[in-house]
Design a protein around this motif. Structure first.
Motif, PDB file in Angstrom:
ATOM      1  N   LEU A 341      13.718   4.533  -3.640  1.00 17.70           N
ATOM      2  CA  LEU A 341      12.360   4.038  -3.869  1.00 17.70           C
ATOM      3  C   LEU A 341      11.372   4.884  -3.068  1.00 17.70           C
ATOM      4  O   LEU A 341      11.453   4.965  -1.839  1.00 17.70           O
ATOM      5  CB  LEU A 341      12.258   2.569  -3.452  1.00 17.70           C
ATOM      6  N   LEU A 342      10.439   5.515  -3.774  1.00 16.93           N
ATOM      7  CA  LEU A 342       9.437   6.345  -3.109  1.00 16.93           C
ATOM      8  C   LEU A 342       8.236   5.527  -2.667  1.00 16.93           C
ATOM      9  O   LEU A 342       7.775   5.641  -1.531  1.00 16.93           O
ATOM     10  CB  LEU A 342       8.977   7.466  -4.040  1.00 16.93           C
ATOM     11  N   ASP A 343       7.700   4.711  -3.565  1.00 18.38           N
ATOM     12  CA  ASP A 343       6.536   3.898  -3.218  1.00 18.38           C
ATOM     13  C   ASP A 343       6.374   2.764  -4.217  1.00 18.38           C
ATOM     14  O   ASP A 343       6.973   2.761  -5.300  1.00 18.38           O
ATOM     15  CB  ASP A 343       5.253   4.740  -3.143  1.00 18.38           C
ATOM     16  N   THR A 361       2.436   1.111  -0.760  1.00 27.55           N
ATOM     17  CA  THR A 361       3.283   1.309   0.419  1.00 27.55           C
ATOM     18  C   THR A 361       4.448   2.195   0.014  1.00 27.55           C
ATOM     19  O   THR A 361       4.903   2.159  -1.130  1.00 27.55           O
ATOM     20  CB  THR A 361       3.818  -0.024   0.955  1.00 27.55           C
ATOM     21  N   GLY A 362       4.933   3.004   0.973  1.00 25.21           N
ATOM     22  CA  GLY A 362       6.034   3.879   0.618  1.00 25.21           C
ATOM     23  C   GLY A 362       6.483   4.754   1.757  1.00 25.21           C
ATOM     24  O   GLY A 362       6.060   4.592   2.914  1.00 25.21           O
ATOM     25  N   LEU A 363       7.338   5.716   1.433  1.00 30.24           N
ATOM     26  CA  LEU A 363       7.925   6.593   2.435  1.00 30.24           C
ATOM     27  C   LEU A 363       6.879   7.446   3.137  1.00 30.24           C
ATOM     28  O   LEU A 363       7.065   7.840   4.292  1.00 30.24           O
ATOM     29  CB  LEU A 363       8.973   7.497   1.769  1.00 30.24           C
ATOM     30  N   ASN A 364       5.789   7.746   2.460  1.00 32.51           N
ATOM     31  CA  ASN A 364       4.751   8.598   3.040  1.00 32.51           C
ATOM     32  C   ASN A 364       3.603   7.792   3.638  1.00 32.51           C
ATOM     33  O   ASN A 364       2.503   8.320   3.824  1.00 32.51           O
ATOM     34  CB  ASN A 364       4.213   9.564   1.989  1.00 32.51           C
ATOM     35  N   GLY A 365       3.841   6.524   3.928  1.00 36.94           N
ATOM     36  CA  GLY A 365       2.801   5.703   4.527  1.00 36.94           C
ATOM     37  C   GLY A 365       2.088   4.858   3.490  1.00 36.94           C
ATOM     38  O   GLY A 365       2.448   4.820   2.316  1.00 36.94           O
ATOM     39  N   GLY A 366       1.043   4.180   3.929  1.00 30.92           N
ATOM     40  CA  GLY A 366       0.325   3.279   3.046  1.00 30.92           C
ATOM     41  C   GLY A 366      -1.062   3.783   2.704  1.00 30.92           C
ATOM     42  O   GLY A 366      -1.649   4.600   3.410  1.00 30.92           O
ATOM     43  N   GLN A 367      -1.578   3.292   1.598  1.00 31.60           N
ATOM     44  CA  GLN A 367      -2.943   3.594   1.182  1.00 31.60           C
ATOM     45  C   GLN A 367      -3.433   2.470   0.282  1.00 31.60           C
ATOM     46  O   GLN A 367      -2.645   1.663  -0.228  1.00 31.60           O
ATOM     47  CB  GLN A 367      -3.028   4.946   0.472  1.00 31.60           C
ATOM     48  N   ASP A 388      -3.597   5.232   5.750  1.00 33.47           N
ATOM     49  CA  ASP A 388      -3.161   4.753   7.064  1.00 33.47           C
ATOM     50  C   ASP A 388      -3.632   5.652   8.198  1.00 33.47           C
ATOM     51  O   ASP A 388      -3.823   5.191   9.333  1.00 33.47           O
ATOM     52  CB  ASP A 388      -1.630   4.649   7.109  1.00 33.47           C
ATOM     53  N   ASN A 389      -3.828   6.930   7.926  1.00 33.55           N
ATOM     54  CA  ASN A 389      -4.226   7.863   8.985  1.00 33.55           C
ATOM     55  C   ASN A 389      -5.729   7.841   9.254  1.00 33.55           C
ATOM     56  O   ASN A 389      -6.236   8.633  10.051  1.00 33.55           O
ATOM     57  CB  ASN A 389      -3.783   9.280   8.644  1.00 33.55           C
ATOM     58  N   GLY A 390      -6.454   6.948   8.580  1.00 33.76           N
ATOM     59  CA  GLY A 390      -7.888   6.823   8.809  1.00 33.76           C
ATOM     60  C   GLY A 390      -8.757   7.602   7.848  1.00 33.76           C
ATOM     61  O   GLY A 390      -9.982   7.418   7.815  1.00 33.76           O
ATOM     62  N   ASN A 391      -8.174   8.480   7.051  1.00 36.94           N
ATOM     63  CA  ASN A 391      -8.960   9.234   6.078  1.00 36.94           C
ATOM     64  C   ASN A 391      -9.382   8.331   4.919  1.00 36.94           C
ATOM     65  O   ASN A 391      -8.711   7.340   4.593  1.00 36.94           O
ATOM     66  CB  ASN A 391      -8.161  10.415   5.540  1.00 36.94           C
ATOM     67  N   PHE A 392     -10.474   8.705   4.281  1.00 34.79           N
ATOM     68  CA  PHE A 392     -10.957   7.941   3.126  1.00 34.79           C
ATOM     69  C   PHE A 392     -11.863   8.831   2.276  1.00 34.79           C
ATOM     70  O   PHE A 392     -12.392   9.840   2.744  1.00 34.79           O
ATOM     71  CB  PHE A 392     -11.732   6.696   3.584  1.00 34.79           C
ATOM     72  N   PHE A 393     -12.034   8.453   1.036  1.00 34.36           N
ATOM     73  CA  PHE A 393     -13.039   9.064   0.163  1.00 34.36           C
ATOM     74  C   PHE A 393     -13.319   8.095  -0.976  1.00 34.36           C
ATOM     75  O   PHE A 393     -12.528   7.185  -1.259  1.00 34.36           O
ATOM     76  CB  PHE A 393     -12.591  10.434  -0.371  1.00 34.36           C
ATOM     77  N   THR A 394     -14.450   8.292  -1.647  1.00 30.95           N
ATOM     78  CA  THR A 394     -14.872   7.406  -2.733  1.00 30.95           C
ATOM     79  C   THR A 394     -15.122   8.217  -3.999  1.00 30.95           C
ATOM     80  O   THR A 394     -15.773   9.269  -3.949  1.00 30.95           O
ATOM     81  CB  THR A 394     -16.154   6.641  -2.365  1.00 30.95           C
ATOM     82  N   TYR A 395     -14.587   7.727  -5.110  1.00 38.12           N
ATOM     83  CA  TYR A 395     -14.841   8.336  -6.412  1.00 38.12           C
ATOM     84  C   TYR A 395     -15.794   7.439  -7.193  1.00 38.12           C
ATOM     85  O   TYR A 395     -15.585   6.225  -7.279  1.00 38.12           O
ATOM     86  CB  TYR A 395     -13.541   8.509  -7.200  1.00 38.12           C
TER      87      TYR A 395
END
Length: 504
Positions: A341-343, A361-367, A388-395
């Motif tokens: 399971l990847l995510d 949620t997944g192996l590479n963290g959450g978003q 999860d690392n604090g980065n964000f952007f809006t489309y």
């Protein structure tokens, strides 16, 4: 003395020549001419349009009108006989004072005085269809016969006059009482409503005495059509995506609300698979393949992605995407690779059934992707992505007629931004019929992209789509070719081809 005497006469002759030239230069154009004495012989000609039945509708004469350069009518309702020569029709020759004219009316009748052909006026419906439209320049030069060619379209009933830009009286009829009726159309494709279609509509009216009238239109959105009210029955036939639909209305039904909604049902064709190639000189290279699998309710349950291994010359299953539903709507999406399971993406909804957010949620963290809605209109405006690392952007997204026509990312935690403007065809997007609201809205437009412009600041891709070409059958694409161009080096290109297969 003889020499001087001869020079005197030579000088006198030269002065006379210069004086004569000077006199001509001082004369005003036409001052030494009599325009009324100059005559031009004029003929008008035309070729019959395709599928014209000359045996039943043989042209006999034309009624014409012409104006001068000041738009003053100098020929009014002039009847000129027609003759057929080498497949073209010619009017009889007639004389006019030598000048430039404009043909402002050209209507052709048969021997029974019924209109059969006409040259349309510029800006009319028929004027948009033909290459030539009135007014046309007629160069009436003196000397010889000037033949001016025009183009004609078929006329079936006098009520067609408006389509050609004429008053109905010019076509030999009398004005009927007409009423504007608005027409719109939609097709239900397996529960997905397509109301941005552009069908071709033919309306035929008849009465109990055998009289008839018809008009054709291509409808884009809502089309207002003037329809005579004197008939008893109105038959509506419309075509779209290769299908023909018919409807019959009485006079009372047609004019009750002065609005007709043309609605039809079309069976859905579910996407079975798609295979992507890279086109090469003299051949192609296999790249990827996707199989779509559905549950008993017809909802997408699984998507298998394969990559072609050039070394072993076989397809390798790389990724499986699983779709699970609860209470009739998508609940979660899982991705697995080699049984790992990847995510997982968990869907959350508002009380009105629209998506509120997707949590991954997944192996590479959450978003998380949060759907944004206008506080006043409650219209969807975009998605805010956070990690999860604090980065964000809006489309931000703009929709028109069920398609994403504009999307752009504002400045988020990184300095990069991007924007895209898209254009669409009028055919079915098979990915839209999957009924999946995906994480990046890549399957949320009803129609297929056939052009787009993109711009980037900060990071940018190596290639961007440049040109789209589709092959369609019964409203669905069967092949798509996309030519990609280098974002910084437009001379660097490659072309991909996708082949679609459907379940039925």
């Amino acid at each position: 003395m003889k020499v001087k005497f001869l020079n005197f006469f030579a000088a006198t002759a030269l002065l006379g020549m210069f004086a004569a030239c000077s006199g001509d230069d001082d004369a005003l154009p036409g001052e030494n001419e009599n325009p009324g004495s100059q005559k031009a012989s004029i003929k008008l000609s035309f070729n019959p349009p395709p599928l014209f039945n000359a045996s039943e509708r043989q042209p006999a004469y034309a009624v014409i009108a012409m104006t001068d350069n000041n738009q003053v009518e100098v020929v009014s309702n002039k009847k000129v006989t027609l003759s057929l020569k080498a497949g073209s029709y010619f009017t009889e020759e007639f004389e006019m004072p030598s000048a430039t004219y404009r043909l402002s009316s050209f209507v052709v009748f048969n021997a029974e005085d019924k209109v059969v052909l006409a040259t349309p006026h510029e800006g009319s419906l028929k004027g948009e269809e033909l290459q030539m439209a009135l007014p046309l320049v007629v160069d009436g030069k003196a000397g010889g016969t000037i033949v001016t060619n025009t183009e004609v379209g078929q006329v079936f009933v006098v009520e067609d006059a408006a389509d050609f830009g004429y008053a109905v009286e010019v076509f030999g009829g009398k004005s009927d009482e007409v009423t504007l009726v608005s027409f719109s159309a939609s097709i239900n494709v397996g529960g997905f409503i397509y109301d941005n279609i552009k069908p071709s509509v033919l309306i035929t009216a008849t009465d109990d005495e055998g009289n008839s009238w018809s008009v054709g239109r291509d409808i884009d959105g809502v089309e207002n059509i003037s329809i005579p009210t004197r008939f008893d029955y109105y038959y509506i036939s419309w075509t779209h995506w290769g299908d023909i639909y018919e409807r019959e209305l009485t006079r009372e039904e047609l004019f009750e609300n002065h609005a007709v909604k043309l609605e039809a049902q079309k069976a859905i064709k579910r996407l079975k698979s798609e295979t992507e190639f890279t086109l090469l000189a003299g051949g192609s290279k296999l790249e990827s393949h996707v199989d779509y699998i559905y549950n008993e309710e017809g909802k997408l349950s699984r998507r298998d992605f394969y990559h072609f291994n050039d070394d072993t010359n076989e397809w390798v299953l790389q990724l499986i995407t699983w779709y699970e539903y609860k209470n009739g709507r998508l609940d979660n999406v899982k991705r697995t690779m080699d049984n790992t399971l990847l995510d997982t993406q968990l869907y959350h909804y508002r009380s009105d059934g629209r998506v509120s957010k997707i949590v991954q949620t997944g192996l590479n963290g959450g978003q998380e992707a949060v759907w944004l809605y206008n506080s006043q209109t409650d219209a969807f405006t975009g998605i805010r992505y956070s990690f999860d690392n604090g980065n964000f952007f809006t489309y931000h997204y703009e929709f028109d007629k069920g398609n994403i026509v504009s999307e752009y990312s504002g400045v988020g935690s990184t300095a990069g931004t991007s924007s895209s403007q898209k254009h669409y065809d009028s055919f079915i997007n098979p990915h839209y019929l999957l009924g999946i609201t995906d994480y990046f809205l890549r399957q949320s437009s009803k129609n297929n992209v056939n052009g787009e412009t993109q711009s980037y600041a900060g990071s940018f891709p190596i290639y961007v789509p440049g040109q789209y070409t589709y092959t369609y059958h019964n409203g669905y694409p069967t092949e798509k070719e996309v030519k990609y161009v280098g974002y910084q080096n437009p001379t660097a290109t490659y072309t991909s081809k996708t082949v679609y297969e459907y379940e039925n």
